[in-house]
Every structure is written in C-alpha cells, then in structure tokens.
Design an enzyme around this catalytic site. Structure first.
Site, PDB file in Angstrom:
ATOM      1  N   SER A 159       1.058  -1.580  -0.312  1.00 26.79           N
ATOM      2  CA  SER A 159       0.171  -0.191  -0.080  1.00 26.79           C
ATOM      3  C   SER A 159       1.135   1.952   0.321  1.00 26.79           C
ATOM      4  O   SER A 159       1.871   0.332   0.791  1.00 26.79           O
ATOM      5  CB  SER A 159      -0.984   0.033   1.215  1.00 26.79           C
ATOM      6  OG  SER A 159      -1.562   1.480   1.339  1.00 26.79           O
TER       7      SER A 159
ATOM      8  N   TYR B 133      -1.941  -1.375  10.369  1.00 26.81           N
ATOM      9  CA  TYR B 133      -1.830  -1.973   9.063  1.00 26.81           C
ATOM     10  C   TYR B 133      -0.601  -1.109   8.576  1.00 26.81           C
ATOM     11  O   TYR B 133      -0.226  -1.508   7.430  1.00 26.81           O
ATOM     12  CB  TYR B 133      -2.604  -1.149   7.959  1.00 26.81           C
ATOM     13  CG  TYR B 133      -3.538  -0.981   7.103  1.00 26.81           C
ATOM     14  CD1 TYR B 133      -3.935  -2.144   7.090  1.00 26.81           C
ATOM     15  CD2 TYR B 133      -2.517  -0.169   5.568  1.00 26.81           C
ATOM     16  CE1 TYR B 133      -4.049  -2.311   5.373  1.00 26.81           C
ATOM     17  CE2 TYR B 133      -2.887  -0.316   3.972  1.00 26.81           C
ATOM     18  CZ  TYR B 133      -4.025  -1.058   4.125  1.00 26.81           C
ATOM     19  OH  TYR B 133      -4.303  -1.580   2.687  1.00 26.81           O
TER      20      TYR B 133
HETATM   21  P1  NAD Z   1     -11.352  -6.040  -0.076  1.00 24.66           P
HETATM   22  O1  NAD Z   1     -12.660  -6.293   1.372  1.00 24.66           O
HETATM   23  O2  NAD Z   1     -12.563  -5.472  -1.304  1.00 24.66           O
HETATM   24  O3  NAD Z   1     -10.955  -7.520  -1.132  1.00 24.66           O
HETATM   25  C1  NAD Z   1      -9.908  -8.507   0.462  1.00 24.66           C
HETATM   26  C2  NAD Z   1     -10.126  -9.714  -0.242  1.00 24.66           C
HETATM   27  O4  NAD Z   1      -9.672 -10.234   0.937  1.00 24.66           O
HETATM   28  C3  NAD Z   1     -11.966  -9.891   0.050  1.00 24.66           C
HETATM   29  O5  NAD Z   1     -11.498 -11.036  -1.325  1.00 24.66           O
HETATM   30  C4  NAD Z   1     -11.505 -10.979   1.264  1.00 24.66           C
HETATM   31  O6  NAD Z   1     -12.306 -12.079   1.236  1.00 24.66           O
HETATM   32  C5  NAD Z   1     -10.281 -11.290   1.677  1.00 24.66           C
HETATM   33  N1  NAD Z   1      -9.967 -11.440   2.922  1.00 24.66           N
HETATM   34  C6  NAD Z   1     -10.279 -11.019   4.085  1.00 24.66           C
HETATM   35  N2  NAD Z   1      -9.521 -12.094   5.276  1.00 24.66           N
HETATM   36  C7  NAD Z   1      -9.181 -12.812   4.502  1.00 24.66           C
HETATM   37  C8  NAD Z   1      -8.363 -14.152   5.554  1.00 24.66           C
HETATM   38  N3  NAD Z   1      -8.505 -13.874   6.459  1.00 24.66           N
HETATM   39  N4  NAD Z   1      -8.641 -15.042   4.580  1.00 24.66           N
HETATM   40  C9  NAD Z   1      -8.762 -14.961   2.748  1.00 24.66           C
HETATM   41  N5  NAD Z   1      -9.136 -13.572   2.457  1.00 24.66           N
HETATM   42  C10 NAD Z   1      -9.177 -12.766   3.357  1.00 24.66           C
HETATM   43  O7  NAD Z   1     -10.163  -5.464  -0.527  1.00 24.66           O
HETATM   44  P2  NAD Z   1      -9.445  -4.649  -1.789  1.00 24.66           P
HETATM   45  O8  NAD Z   1      -9.577  -2.892  -1.066  1.00 24.66           O
HETATM   46  O9  NAD Z   1      -9.558  -5.314  -2.177  1.00 24.66           O
HETATM   47  O10 NAD Z   1      -7.715  -4.577  -0.917  1.00 24.66           O
HETATM   48  C11 NAD Z   1      -6.656  -6.235  -1.513  1.00 24.66           C
HETATM   49  C12 NAD Z   1      -5.376  -5.630  -0.857  1.00 24.66           C
HETATM   50  O11 NAD Z   1      -5.194  -3.967  -1.419  1.00 24.66           O
HETATM   51  C13 NAD Z   1      -5.602  -5.364   0.452  1.00 24.66           C
HETATM   52  O12 NAD Z   1      -4.400  -6.082   1.004  1.00 24.66           O
HETATM   53  C14 NAD Z   1      -5.393  -3.975   0.705  1.00 24.66           C
HETATM   54  O13 NAD Z   1      -4.658  -3.114   1.651  1.00 24.66           O
HETATM   55  C15 NAD Z   1      -4.409  -3.344  -0.697  1.00 24.66           C
HETATM   56  N6  NAD Z   1      -4.830  -2.149  -0.861  1.00 24.66           N
HETATM   57  C16 NAD Z   1      -6.160  -1.889  -0.797  1.00 24.66           C
HETATM   58  C17 NAD Z   1      -6.000  -0.301  -1.031  1.00 24.66           C
HETATM   59  C18 NAD Z   1      -7.537   0.584  -1.210  1.00 24.66           C
HETATM   60  O14 NAD Z   1      -7.801   1.742  -1.522  1.00 24.66           O
HETATM   61  N7  NAD Z   1      -8.676  -0.541  -1.375  1.00 24.66           N
HETATM   62  C19 NAD Z   1      -5.264   0.423  -1.335  1.00 24.66           C
HETATM   63  C20 NAD Z   1      -4.468  -0.143  -0.801  1.00 24.66           C
HETATM   64  C21 NAD Z   1      -3.642  -1.976  -0.798  1.00 24.66           C
END
Ligand code: NAD
Length: 260
Positions: free
Chosen positions: A142, A155
C-alpha cells in the site's frame, strides 16, 4: 506467453484481488481464487472467468490467519493446476483507531492476514519456483507501506513489514529467475471503500463527491482513484519477460501521494 502459467491470488473474491485474477485470466493464466463470500457468488465468478477466457479457475476458502490452511491451499493448487508459477499475496483487512484504544485482536488479525500469510505462501512455493527457474511473487502492500497515516498503526506496520519481506525474499530468489515485488496502491474504489462514502457524507454533512475529493483523495494529487484494472495490468506486466529485471521493488501506484 507460450506455456500456460498457474497463479494463486489470495483475497480474490472481491476488489483488487478479483481485478488481478481477472487480468490474469484474460492473459491466459490459470488462477486459484481465494477469499470469503457467498459460495454461490464465488462459484458464479469462477464460472464467468472460465467461460470468458477459457482458462482453469479453481477456488480455495483457506483462511489467511491459519498457517495450516495456507499450506493446504498451496497443496490443492498443485494438485489441481500443477506447478505454481505466480503468487499474489493480496488478502488484507483494515482497522482504524488510536493506538491507546486499538483492540489486541485487531492488531493480531491485521498482522496475520496482511503480513504473516505472505510468509506462509512464499515459504510453501519458493522452492518450487527456484527449481523450475521461473517465478513471480507479487505482494499487495500500500502507499501505507511507504508512508504512514495516524490511527492505522497495525496496517502501516504490516504493510511496511511486507515491503521489507519483499526485499529480503527478492535477494534470496534473485539468481533463480524468480522476481519478488510489492505494489503500493493509493485509494482504490473497491466495494469496501465505496460502502464508507454515504456514511462519511452524512457524518460530515457534505456531499458524496466532496467525500471523495476532500477526504479520500486529499492525499492523492491526481484526485483520481486508482483502478483495479490498472493494478491488474501492472500485475500482468510484472509476470512478463520484460519485467525480469524488476525485483525487490516497492512500486507506488498512488497518483503521486508519496511524491509530496
Ligand atoms: P476487499 O475487502 O475488497 O478484498 C479483500 C479480500 O481479502 C476479499 O476477497 C476478502 O474475502 C479477503 N480476505 C479478508 N480476510 C481474509 C482471510 N482471513 N483469509 C482469506 N481471505 C481474506 O479489499 P481491497 O480493497 O481489494 O484490498 C485488497 C488488498 O489491497 C489488501 O491487502 C489491501 O490492504 C490492499 N490495498 C487496498 C487499497 C484500497 O484503497 N482499496 C489501497 C492500498 C492497498
């Protein structure tokens, strides 16, 4: 790509993981999906990817807090797909609270899902990648793997840790045709972020557009959300031969956030 590659994408039932899994399928890469959600919806997604792109798509419900389940997930991927060429460590959760009040169980869960799960997937797949002389590990860190924000201690710690893990493993794998990189997105309009907008608008007495511009995108100079398609295309590029010399990198995809 002549040989059809096999990938595991953790946390790919939603958001960025699903965007990357879709981009892989589109590029002819077989995928193991993972994550939580309604089993019927996950099966629909799986079949949709198979029908649209003609690749193999399988699913594991392994919980990324459980080391043993991660090991079994990798074994299942090997049984059903064959050799593992690509691992995307994407599963992640967030909790926002001042550290004095930060619940211990949230700290443990964030460290387990956002950091330790990557240790486990890498531990179980790197030897295979090294012996086949080709592999790609992509860790979804991130902008918070590069800079901090208040109230996100777990985080930020986990994502900085994931960048460190990326560099260490990149050095261990460098001579074996295996690259290891971190992608560092800014705000991405995933369902998770989308759901927060109406509540924030109501709480602050501002419009949903103002929430996007003045709250969420405040740190992002482009004033645009990063898209899951952009991240999917980047992941596909990192899996190409053109990207063979990119390793140990933490690649910012955050509209200029960390340039400030
Ligand atoms: P999201 O909530 O849409 O998706 C998260 C995914 O992780 C889902 O498929 C969920 O079922 C799965 N998950 C959660 N807990 C779990 C567990 N214990 N075991 C297996 N699967 C699990 O989130 P996102 O926004 O797509 O985020 C995905 C990644 O990107 C994360 O690592 C997040 O930190 C990172 N990220 C997101 C953003 C943002 O703005 N959305 C920005 C930077 C980084």
């Amino acid at each position: 790509m002549t040989y059809q590659r096999n990938a595991i994408v953790t946390g790919s039932t939603s958001g960025i993981g699903l965007g990357i899994a879709t981009a892989f399928a589109k590029a002819g890469i077989n995928v193991m999906l993972n994550g939580f959600g309604d089993p019927r919806e996950i099966d629909r997604l799986r079949k949709q990817l198979i029908d649209s792109y003609g690749v193999k798509v399988i699913y594991s419900n392994a919980d990324m807090t459980q080391a043993e389940e991660i090991k079994l997930m990798v074994e299942l991927a090997r049984e059903e797909l064959g050799r593992i060429d690509i691992v995307v460590n994407n599963a992640g959760i967030q909790h926002v609270q001042p550290i004095e009040d930060f619940p211990e169980d949230k700290w443990e869960a964030i460290l387990a899902i956002n950091l330790s799960s990557s240790f486990h997937t890498i531990k179980h797949t790197l030897a295979g990648m090294k012996s086949q002389g080709w592999g790609r590990i992509i860790n979804l860190a991130s902008a918070h793997g590069l800079v901090a924000s208040p109230y996100k201690s777990a985080y930020v710690a986990a994502k900085h840790g994931l960048v460190g893990l990326t560099k260490a493993v990149a050095l261990e794998a460098a001579e074996y045709g295996v690259t290891v990189n971190a992608i560092c997105p800014g705000y991405v309009l995933t369902p998770l972020v989308e759901q927060q907008i109406p509540d924030t608008a109501m709480a602050r007495g501002i419009s949903e557009e103002e929430v996007k511009r003045d709250v969420l995108l405040k740190a992002q100079p482009t004033k645009k959300f990063v898209t899951v398609e952009q991240l999917g295309e980047l992941a596909v590029f990192l899996c190409s031969e053109a990207a063979a010399s990119i390793t140990g990198a933490a690649l910012p995809v955050e509209g200029g956030w960390t340039a400030q």
